[in-house]
Motif scaffolding. Structure first.
Motif, PDB file in Angstrom:
ATOM      1  N   GLN A   1      10.782 -14.403  -1.383  1.00 59.72           N
ATOM      2  CA  GLN A   1       9.717 -14.288  -2.377  1.00 59.72           C
ATOM      3  C   GLN A   1       9.578 -12.880  -2.925  1.00 59.72           C
ATOM      4  O   GLN A   1       9.463 -12.667  -4.142  1.00 59.72           O
ATOM      5  CB  GLN A   1       8.385 -14.725  -1.748  1.00 59.72           C
ATOM      6  CG  GLN A   1       7.188 -14.597  -2.700  1.00 59.72           C
ATOM      7  CD  GLN A   1       5.901 -15.034  -2.050  1.00 59.72           C
ATOM      8  OE1 GLN A   1       5.802 -16.164  -1.576  1.00 59.72           O
ATOM      9  NE2 GLN A   1       4.922 -14.153  -2.000  1.00 59.72           N
ATOM     10  N   GLY A   2       9.560 -11.877  -2.041  1.00 60.06           N
ATOM     11  CA  GLY A   2       9.391 -10.505  -2.489  1.00 60.06           C
ATOM     12  C   GLY A   2      10.541 -10.041  -3.358  1.00 60.06           C
ATOM     13  O   GLY A   2      10.332  -9.410  -4.404  1.00 60.06           O
ATOM     14  N   GLU A   3      11.781 -10.328  -2.957  1.00 61.83           N
ATOM     15  CA  GLU A   3      12.957  -9.919  -3.721  1.00 61.83           C
ATOM     16  C   GLU A   3      13.006 -10.612  -5.073  1.00 61.83           C
ATOM     17  O   GLU A   3      13.359 -10.000  -6.091  1.00 61.83           O
ATOM     18  CB  GLU A   3      14.235 -10.218  -2.928  1.00 61.83           C
ATOM     19  CG  GLU A   3      15.500  -9.672  -3.570  1.00 61.83           C
ATOM     20  CD  GLU A   3      16.750  -9.956  -2.750  1.00 61.83           C
ATOM     21  OE1 GLU A   3      17.836  -9.505  -3.161  1.00 61.83           O
ATOM     22  OE2 GLU A   3      16.641 -10.645  -1.712  1.00 61.83           O
ATOM     23  N   ALA A   4      12.640 -11.894  -5.102  1.00 60.78           N
ATOM     24  CA  ALA A   4      12.633 -12.629  -6.364  1.00 60.78           C
ATOM     25  C   ALA A   4      11.591 -12.062  -7.320  1.00 60.78           C
ATOM     26  O   ALA A   4      11.833 -11.912  -8.518  1.00 60.78           O
ATOM     27  CB  ALA A   4      12.371 -14.112  -6.111  1.00 60.78           C
ATOM     28  N   GLY A   5      10.411 -11.716  -6.789  1.00 58.54           N
ATOM     29  CA  GLY A   5       9.342 -11.191  -7.618  1.00 58.54           C
ATOM     30  C   GLY A   5       9.701  -9.865  -8.260  1.00 58.54           C
ATOM     31  O   GLY A   5       9.521  -9.663  -9.455  1.00 58.54           O
ATOM     32  N   ILE A   6      10.249  -8.945  -7.460  1.00 53.93           N
ATOM     33  CA  ILE A   6      10.578  -7.628  -7.999  1.00 53.93           C
ATOM     34  C   ILE A   6      11.817  -7.687  -8.882  1.00 53.93           C
ATOM     35  O   ILE A   6      11.938  -6.934  -9.850  1.00 53.93           O
ATOM     36  CB  ILE A   6      10.764  -6.598  -6.855  1.00 53.93           C
ATOM     37  CG1 ILE A   6      10.595  -5.164  -7.384  1.00 53.93           C
ATOM     38  CG2 ILE A   6      12.087  -6.773  -6.155  1.00 53.93           C
ATOM     39  CD1 ILE A   6       9.225  -4.818  -7.854  1.00 53.93           C
TER      40      ILE A   6
END
Length: 414
Positions: A257-262
């Motif tokens: 989730q974090g990698e996709a968001g950034i």
């Protein structure tokens, strides 16, 4: 125009710097929610269509109120509209972090749209009041880079939600915006037309007309219809990209989730940062030799950028997708540096904020609809890559329609 009208004061750049921070908060606050998909869906037990509706409701209220917000900025005070806007939307951002139900979230997003509708038309009008032909695209582009910074850091919402919970981001940035609104109240100034400036511009400041009268004047120009069509399609494409890109990257490339968001915000905005500065400088220089210089820069941007959006949706190699996102962002930067300056070349100078507000109106209404449709299609097991490929084709056609625009030569440097 006389040379005095072309002088760019130091305070003119201070205005850009102050509004850069507002633009940053404007887009960060609105986009935070898209990178917090999973925890919000789990907390309120939402479908993807319902989650998409949170962004759609924001865009619909934002769109419907944009012409009115622009009109008030034209008729009364750019500064007052800007300060009021950031103060209210920041308070609503803070409230969002305390929401306890889906319907309360919807109400908060609706009010955020209402308050943010008053900002962009007023801010771009104020900047282009201070900056004339030789610096107009660059000044506009620098301001718009604040939006990109907000979009890019909005992707941090995924990491914030993992570390401290999804509500924390709304609390932090809501408080920051409220405090900064008081700074603007004391530092920001409306542009005052000097006696040495042309009579036409002085008349544009003093003239008063109703909203329907202003729209009637704007729609008397055929080129305004072309801009309206182009910006409507751009709104559809932008919001289907920004609204669902974190989810697309997470599913398509198996990112957390974090990698996709950034990734969804960072790479596009990196390209946009380059595009908005480069596009502003090139457009200002080209326009000194050719009235259509800004228009050609915008057309070149998406003639290149739209095919790269198609490529992003078609590849299975993440490195190629990164390149494609950056080139698409570059095209968006070319657009954002030049759209308001182009509007000032085709429209009556008295109603540029109203005109931009109406462009926002249709753009965001259909953009909000597309975010909701994206969620509904995803619920129906239709891959987002297909939606992005179709969007790329639409963007290319809309960009080429700009060749039909006819500029008012006497508005080139106004």
């Amino acid at each position: 125009m006389k040379n005095s009208g072309q002088t760019t004061s130091f305070y003119s750049w201070i205005v850009v710097a102050m509004l850069w921070i507002v633009a940053f908060l404007n887009y960060l606050d609105r986009i935070l929610i898209t990178s917090m998909h999973d925890p919000i869906v789990m907390d309120f037990k939402l479908t993807d269509a319902q989650f998409g509706l949170l962004t759609s409701v924001f865009l619909w209220s934002y769109g419907f109120l944009s012409p009115f917000g622009g009109y008030l900025a034209d008729k009364y005070s750019r500064k007052k509209m800007i300060v009021m806007s950031i103060m209210v939307w920041s308070a609503v951002t803070l409230w969002t972090g305390f929401a306890t139900s889906f319907h309360e979230m919807l109400a908060a997003r609706f009010l955020m749209g209402v308050s943010e509708a008053c900002y962009i038309p007023a801010a771009l009008a104020l900047i282009t009041d201070y900056h004339k032909g030789k610096t107009r695209s660059l000044a506009t582009g620098l301001h718009m880079s604040g939006l990109y910074a907000g979009l890019a850091l909005g992707g941090l919402g995924g990491y914030i939600s993992e570390l401290w919970g999804w509500r924390s981001g709304f609390h932090i940035f809501g408080i920051i915006g409220i405090v900064y609104s008081f700074v603007l109240l004391y530092v920001l100034k409306d542009h005052n037309v000097e006696p040495s400036e042309d009579e036409g511009e002085k008349e544009s400041v003093s003239h008063k007309m109703s909203l329907t009268g202003a729209l009637k004047v704007l729609f008397s120009e055929k080129s305004f219809f072309v801009l309206l069509f182009y910006f409507t399609v751009l709104g559809m494409v932008n919001w289907i990209v920004y609204g669902w890109l974190p989810t697309f990257l997470k599913d398509h490339f198996h990112l957390d989730q974090g990698e996709a968001g950034i990734s969804a915000t960072g790479y596009v905005q990196a390209g946009s940062f380059i595009g908005v500065i480069l596009g502003g400088i090139l457009a200002d220089r080209w326009t000194r030799k050719n009235d259509k210089g800004r228009l050609y820069i915008l057309i070149i941007g998406f003639t290149i950028g739209a095919p790269f959006l198609f490529l992003m949706a078609s590849t299975n190699i993440f490195g190629i997708a990164i390149l494609a996102m950056m080139v698409f962002g570059l095209a968006r930067g070319f657009n954002d540096a030049n759209l308001m300056p182009i509007l000032r070349q085709v429209s009556d100078q008295r109603y540029v904020a109203t005109g931009y507000g109406f462009l926002n109106f249709l753009s965001t209404i259909v953009g909000g609809l597309m975010v909701y449709i994206g969620g509904a299609l995803k619920d129906a097991q239709i891959d987002l890559s297909i939606i992005y490929q179709i969007s790329a084709g639409m963007m290319l056609l809309a960009t080429w329609s700009l060749f039909a625009i006819k500029l008012k030569k006497n508005n080139t440097q106004n």
